[in-house]
Design a protein around this motif. Structure first.
Motif, PDB file in Angstrom:
ATOM      1  N   MET A 151       0.959  -1.180   0.007  1.00 46.27           N
ATOM      2  CA  MET A 151       0.061  -0.022   0.052  1.00 46.27           C
ATOM      3  C   MET A 151       1.007   1.173   0.103  1.00 46.27           C
ATOM      4  N   GLN A 180      -8.898   3.531   0.819  1.00 49.62           N
ATOM      5  CA  GLN A 180      -8.860   2.186   0.377  1.00 49.62           C
ATOM      6  C   GLN A 180      -8.335   2.248  -1.091  1.00 49.62           C
ATOM      7  N   GLU A 199      -7.366  -3.910   0.509  1.00 46.55           N
ATOM      8  CA  GLU A 199      -5.998  -3.916   1.160  1.00 46.55           C
ATOM      9  C   GLU A 199      -5.985  -4.763   2.077  1.00 46.55           C
ATOM     10  N   LYS A 230      -4.972   4.985  -4.267  1.00 50.44           N
ATOM     11  CA  LYS A 230      -5.521   5.257  -3.020  1.00 50.44           C
ATOM     12  C   LYS A 230      -6.700   6.114  -3.092  1.00 50.44           C
ATOM     13  N   TYR A 258      -0.893  -4.818   1.962  1.00 49.35           N
ATOM     14  CA  TYR A 258      -0.872  -5.094   0.489  1.00 49.35           C
ATOM     15  C   TYR A 258      -2.055  -4.660  -0.303  1.00 49.35           C
ATOM     16  N   VAL A 259      -1.968  -4.309  -1.406  1.00 46.28           N
ATOM     17  CA  VAL A 259      -3.063  -4.176  -2.399  1.00 46.28           C
ATOM     18  C   VAL A 259      -3.464  -5.388  -2.957  1.00 46.28           C
TER      19      VAL A 259
END
Ligand code: FES
Ligand SMILES: [Fe+2]
Length: 342
Positions: free
Chosen positions: A19, A45, A109, A40, A113-114
């Motif tokens: 992220m 989010q 997320e 983002k 991490y995404v």
């Protein structure tokens, strides 16, 4: 198996990038051959859209973020998290046509991490029970690009026969090449694999293992999460130190993965620092990368087409292949592969 040709793989969650990378603005990522833009949103989010503006096809990842929405760098068309165009600066008095939109993907997320799924996910994001659990700390170890495929990474992750060769410079015992055999419990979406592995414990690993003995035992409680996540659940038997690694081998295209590695430890910085833990695992990861990049990236899953005799230690890899082939066939697909294959 050519991953970009197997539609069912679009129905799993993949870890794309930390992220923190999105703090500086939108970023491109290619998942299973599909170009995405990530950013983002206003609520903090992550958002994933097709990386192609519906006006004149410019990459949205070249754009900028305003009020949590992405502004195309070419003429300023602005898109929200659902992919709808919400502003055309050149025609402020007209309503934006409904057809002005780009494709949006499921995006979340988790574990810092995404994660993205291109189509309706079959399973939730894999559970990492140590994340946020009392007594554990999380260390982001590696985020790299490798020239290989997820299956090559995953079969290697359960291959105890390579330790004595690939990792002989650190924990592998060259004089003892007979591999430890896994006890495997299969379930619908992967398997658990347990074994005990004797390893060398050189001085660089003393604070990692918590022991100064020259040889020690690792109890491995590993797991494969179909198709491309694995847990390396290492417990040093003598000291009770947990060295739990999760890897995502995210398919960028047929021959490239984004490798993410998280480490969970049940101790603290004074026992073994983040720098020491990264310094210990970095050469091991590099040894695996070097050998995997020296193999054909296209690992076949239809074992009926393979001629080799398998070692007992190849069983986890064979089970993965069988389960992947079953998944494909259940969804009406067959394996698509290269002419020249393993
Ligand atoms: S190409 Fe994106 S606004 Fe024109
Ligand atoms: Fe390895």
């Amino acid at each position: 198996m050519l991953v970009t040709k197997q539609k069912i793989l679009r129905r799993f969650w993949y870890a794309l990038m930390p992220m923190s990378v999105l703090e500086d603005g939108p970023r491109p990522f290619t998942l299973l051959g599909e170009p995405l833009v990530l950013w983002k949103g206003a609520d903090g989010q992550p958002v994933a859209l097709e990386d192609r503006c519906c006006h004149r096809t410019a990459k949205l990842s070249k754009g900028s973020i305003e009020d949590g929405r992405i502004v195309c760098a070419y003429h300023g068309w602005t898109f929200d998290a659902s992919g709808a165009c919400v502003r055309i600066p050149q025609a402020p008095d007209k309503p934006v046509p409904k057809a002005c939109r780009v494709r949006a993907y499921a995006c979340q997320e988790k574990y810092g991490y995404v994660w993205v799924a291109l189509d309706d996910p079959l399973q939730p994001i894999p559970d990492f029970p140590e994340d946020g659990a009392p007594g554990y700390r999380r260390i982001f170890q590696f985020y790299q690009t490798w020239k290989t495929s997820p299956l090559r990474f995953m079969e290697n992750a359960f291959d105890s026969a390579h330790f004595s060769y690939v990792h002989r410079a650190n924990f592998g015992i060259y004089e003892q090449p007979r591999p430890s055999i896994y006890e495997i419990k299969e379930d619908a979406w992967g398997f658990e694999a347990h074994t005990v592995v004797p390893v060398k414990n050189p001085p660089a690993g003393h604070r990692v293992s918590g022991s100064t003995q020259p040889f020690i035992e690792r109890h491995l409680y590993n797991r494969w999460y179909m198709p491309s996540v694995r847990r390396f659940g290492c417990i040093y038997a003598d000291t009770g130190k947990h060295h739990i690694i999760y890897n995502c081998a995210t398919p960028i295209d047929d021959s490239t993965i984004a490798l993410a590695q998280w480490l969970y430890r049940n101790d603290d910085e004074s026992d073994c620092s983040t720098e020491e833990l990264i310094a210990w695992d970095a050469p091991i990861v590099e040894e695996d990368r070097e050998i995997l990049e020296a193999t054909d990236f296209d690992a076949c899953i239809d074992t009926a087409r393979r001629a080799e005799q398998h070692m007992e230690s190849d069983k986890p890899g064979l089970l993965m292949r069988r389960m992947m082939l079953e998944l494909l066939r259940q969804h009406g697909e067959d394996e698509v592969y290269n002419e020249r294959r393993a």
